[in-house]
Design a protein around this motif. Structure first.
Motif, short mmCIF file in Angstrom:
data_model
loop_
_atom_site.label_atom_id
_atom_site.label_comp_id
_atom_site.label_asym_id
_atom_site.label_seq_id
_atom_site.Cartn_x
_atom_site.Cartn_y
_atom_site.Cartn_z
N SER A 1 0.80 -1.12 0.08
CA SER A 1 -0.09 0.16 0.07
C SER A 1 0.84 1.30 0.12
O SER A 1 0.63 2.18 -0.65
N ALA A 2 2.08 1.33 0.74
CA ALA A 2 2.80 2.46 0.96
C ALA A 2 3.44 2.57 -0.44
O ALA A 2 3.62 3.90 -0.82
N VAL A 3 3.84 1.71 -1.17
CA VAL A 3 4.39 1.80 -2.60
C VAL A 3 3.35 2.35 -3.79
O VAL A 3 3.57 3.38 -4.23
N ALA A 4 2.12 1.89 -3.48
CA ALA A 4 1.17 2.29 -4.45
C ALA A 4 0.54 3.71 -3.81
O ALA A 4 0.15 4.30 -5.03
N LEU A 5 0.52 4.17 -2.87
CA LEU A 5 -0.03 5.35 -2.59
C LEU A 5 1.02 6.52 -2.31
O LEU A 5 1.48 6.55 -1.23
N GLY A 6 1.12 7.31 -3.45
CA GLY A 6 2.14 8.22 -3.47
C GLY A 6 3.04 8.26 -4.54
O GLY A 6 3.04 7.33 -5.41
N PRO A 7 3.94 9.47 -4.41
CA PRO A 7 4.89 9.30 -5.81
C PRO A 7 5.85 8.12 -5.61
O PRO A 7 5.91 7.64 -4.32
N ALA A 8 6.35 7.77 -6.79
CA ALA A 8 7.22 6.60 -6.80
C ALA A 8 8.43 6.79 -5.84
O ALA A 8 8.83 8.08 -5.72
N PRO A 9 8.80 5.94 -5.05
CA PRO A 9 9.89 6.10 -3.90
C PRO A 9 11.33 6.00 -4.57
O PRO A 9 11.37 5.11 -5.48
N ALA A 10 12.18 6.89 -3.92
CA ALA A 10 13.63 6.68 -4.31
C ALA A 10 14.12 5.42 -3.62
O ALA A 10 14.93 4.79 -4.42
N ALA A 11 13.60 5.06 -2.61
CA ALA A 11 14.28 3.90 -1.96
C ALA A 11 13.10 3.22 -0.98
O ALA A 11 12.20 3.83 -0.60
N ILE A 12 13.53 1.81 -0.74
CA ILE A 12 12.69 1.21 0.36
C ILE A 12 13.92 0.67 1.29
O ILE A 12 14.50 -0.06 0.99
N ILE A 13 13.77 1.28 2.39
CA ILE A 13 14.92 0.92 3.28
C ILE A 13 14.22 0.08 4.61
O ILE A 13 13.37 0.67 5.29
N ILE A 14 14.97 -0.97 4.87
CA ILE A 14 14.22 -1.86 5.88
C ILE A 14 15.38 -2.46 6.73
O ILE A 14 16.48 -2.67 6.50
N GLN B 1 10.88 -10.63 0.14
CA GLN B 1 10.65 -10.67 -1.24
C GLN B 1 9.70 -9.86 -1.96
O GLN B 1 10.03 -9.30 -3.13
N VAL B 2 8.74 -9.32 -1.08
CA VAL B 2 7.72 -8.46 -1.72
C VAL B 2 8.47 -7.14 -1.73
O VAL B 2 8.59 -6.32 -2.79
N ALA B 3 9.30 -6.71 -0.71
CA ALA B 3 10.12 -5.35 -0.80
C ALA B 3 11.10 -5.32 -2.16
O ALA B 3 11.24 -4.43 -2.75
N ARG B 4 11.57 -6.63 -2.17
CA ARG B 4 12.44 -6.64 -3.51
C ARG B 4 11.69 -6.66 -4.83
O ARG B 4 11.94 -5.82 -5.58
N ASP B 5 10.73 -7.33 -5.08
CA ASP B 5 9.62 -7.08 -6.06
C ASP B 5 9.03 -5.90 -6.21
O ASP B 5 9.24 -5.25 -7.45
N GLU B 6 8.60 -5.14 -5.11
CA GLU B 6 8.09 -3.66 -5.36
C GLU B 6 9.20 -2.93 -5.81
O GLU B 6 8.92 -1.99 -6.61
N ALA B 7 10.27 -2.97 -5.11
CA ALA B 7 11.38 -1.86 -5.44
C ALA B 7 11.77 -2.03 -6.98
O ALA B 7 11.90 -1.19 -7.61
N THR B 8 11.82 -3.08 -7.66
CA THR B 8 12.16 -3.45 -8.92
C THR B 8 11.19 -3.16 -9.86
O THR B 8 11.18 -2.48 -10.79
N ARG B 9 9.72 -3.26 -9.34
CA ARG B 9 8.52 -2.92 -10.19
C ARG B 9 8.66 -1.39 -10.58
O ARG B 9 8.65 -0.84 -11.44
N VAL B 10 8.71 -0.54 -9.28
CA VAL B 10 8.71 0.83 -9.43
C VAL B 10 10.05 1.33 -9.65
O VAL B 10 10.35 2.79 -9.67
N GLY B 11 11.21 0.92 -9.64
CA GLY B 11 12.43 1.29 -10.09
C GLY B 11 12.93 2.11 -8.79
O GLY B 11 13.78 2.92 -9.12
N ALA B 12 12.59 1.80 -7.65
CA ALA B 12 13.23 2.20 -6.33
C ALA B 12 14.47 1.30 -6.00
O ALA B 12 14.71 0.15 -6.38
N VAL B 13 15.25 2.04 -5.20
CA VAL B 13 16.54 1.34 -4.44
C VAL B 13 16.40 0.54 -3.21
O VAL B 13 15.43 0.99 -2.45
N LEU B 14 16.44 -0.93 -3.35
CA LEU B 14 16.10 -1.56 -1.90
C LEU B 14 17.27 -1.56 -1.20
O LEU B 14 18.51 -2.20 -1.63
N ILE B 15 17.11 -1.21 0.03
CA ILE B 15 18.33 -0.91 0.97
C ILE B 15 18.04 -1.72 2.21
O ILE B 15 16.73 -1.79 2.85
N PHE B 16 18.98 -2.51 2.49
CA PHE B 16 18.89 -3.45 4.08
C PHE B 16 19.58 -2.66 4.84
O PHE B 16 20.86 -2.54 4.52
#
Length: 411
Positions: A189-202, A216-231
């Motif tokens: 929901s956070a990815v869908a609601l609002g402008p595309a994020p620069a990053a998902i950091i968790i 895996q959802v974090a990985r897939d969502e970051a890839t789908r919207v072109g965001a950087v996934l940060i652990f």
């Protein structure tokens, strides 16, 4: 419930008062303030506030008392305090000159080794603290994507980008969308609601290790919207696995932040990741005078050598699990204490419905020579050998008995 347990009888040696006079809050590290360590028992004179020396898993307070430490410098020490091999590596580096106008060769050597052990790492930038590393990762993501919004879950330090503390501008706070840990629907929901994020950091471990599905959802969502996934693996790399939770779950982020146990307590952190994302460092400004200083790098190389020689993370988990079982059994047999253990053996926590009950346990344990971290986390270390675990087990009956409800005579 009355807990009239006397905690007088040991004089304050002056360090607490001196610290309060010259350091706001009494310590430059928030989690080491007396209030953070002991809660409502913060000003009991018997509670140690400063240490003189530390060795293995033991430390000596300024008044000469010895304690077994389960907090291990907030997880920054995984081998043991003053480990001989780490100390020797640092000492040799100091004798040869730990810093100059040129970067130390260890910057290259340790970067090469991190690329070997961290799954996502193709390039490395060093810093001194985990907070700096996460801020650098966010800066890289924003530069690489030309976006502002960050989706975040976890604790990332004190710097403005991730803080809601006084002094942080509202527009800086508004740039981050926070999501609950391990909640797949909330993340989507956070990815869908609002402008595309620069990053998902968790943080991939908050009280427990994140599920494979959520990562895996974090990985897939970051890839789908072109965001950087940060652990943020500041706590978990060199502990859950050498390569962190990403190595355990086989989910590879774009960037990873490292710190704490990587250098066994010496100040060193890093952001590592995909070369194309890391290359954004050349289009922005991330720099620190001390980033390539030699002592932290020497310590990290020595820690990496430890991990080459044996399964350090397995040993940490074994020690942490043994301590967790010892505390858990004692607490289960003393339900009046009102505290339980929870979380994975490698880094577990103490939980209580009533905060004062947790404070009472931590204070009583300290009086008996055991330092517990109030809440999260207790960290297993190589230095927590059988003798140390036995020592903890021996004092716990006395600790639990001291917490039996009812008034007590002063001692």
């Amino acid at each position: 419930m009355t807990r009239s347990i006397a905690f007088g009888g040991l004089p304050d040696d002056g360090w607490r008062a001196r610290a309060a006079d010259v350091i706001p809050g009494g310590s430059s590290t928030g989690s080491k303030r007396p209030e953070a360590l002991y809660g409502t028992r913060a000003f009991d004179a018997a509670m140690p506030t400063h240490f003189e020396r530390a060795q293995g898993c033991a430390l000596w307070s300024t008044d000469g008392r010895r304690f077994i430490d389960l907090g291990m410098a907030l997880g920054a020490v995984g081998i043991g305090y003053a480990d001989p091999s780490v100390t020797q590596a640092v000492h040799e580096t100091v004798l040869q000159g730990n810093v100059s106008i040129l970067p130390h060769r260890l910057e290259v050597e340790v970067a090469e080794r991190l690329i070997e052990v961290i799954p996502c790492a193709e390039q490395v930038r060093f810093l001194r603290t985990g907070a700096e590393a996460t801020a650098a990762a966010v800066r890289l993501a924003r530069t690489a994507t030309d976006r502002d919004r960050i989706i975040a879950c976890g604790y990332f330090g004190w710097l403005d980008w991730c803080s809601d503390a006084a002094g942080v501008p509202q527009d800086v706070r508004d740039a981050v969308t926070w999501v609950p840990f391990d909640d797949v629907l909330a993340l989507r929901s956070a990815v869908a609601l609002g402008p595309a994020p620069a990053a998902i950091i968790i943080e991939p471990l908050v009280h427990d290790i994140a599920s494979l599905e959520w990562l895996q959802v974090a990985r897939d969502e970051a890839t789908r919207v072109g965001a950087v996934l940060i652990f943020d693996e500041v706590k978990t790399a060199f502990r859950v696995r050498t390569g962190g939770v990403q190595a355990l779950r086989d989910v590879t982020p774009d960037l990873t932040t490292l710190g704490k146990a990587m250098a066994n307590g010496y100040p060193l952190a890093a952001v590592v990741g995909r070369a194309d994302v890391m290359d954004a460092a050349r289009r922005t400004w991330i720099s620190s005078t001390a980033a390539s200083e030699g002592t932290g790098l020497a310590a990290a190389r020595a820690v990496l050598e430890w991990h080459d020689r044996l399964d350090v993370c397995d040993r940490m988990a074994s020690a942490g699990g043994q301590l967790q079982q010892i505390l858990g059994t004692a607490l289960a047999e003393a339900p009046w204490v009102g505290v339980q253990v929870a979380g994975p053996p490698v880094m577990w926590r103490l939980v209580a419905d009533v905060a004062e009950q947790l404070d009472a346990l931590v204070a009583a344990a300290a009086r008996s020579g055991v330092l517990l971290k109030r809440g999260a986390y207790q960290f297993g270390a190589l230095a927590h050998d059988d003798a140390a675990c036995d020592e903890v087990a021996r004092v716990l009956p006395e600790v639990m008995q001291s917490l039996v409800p009812g008034p007590r005579m002063a001692t």
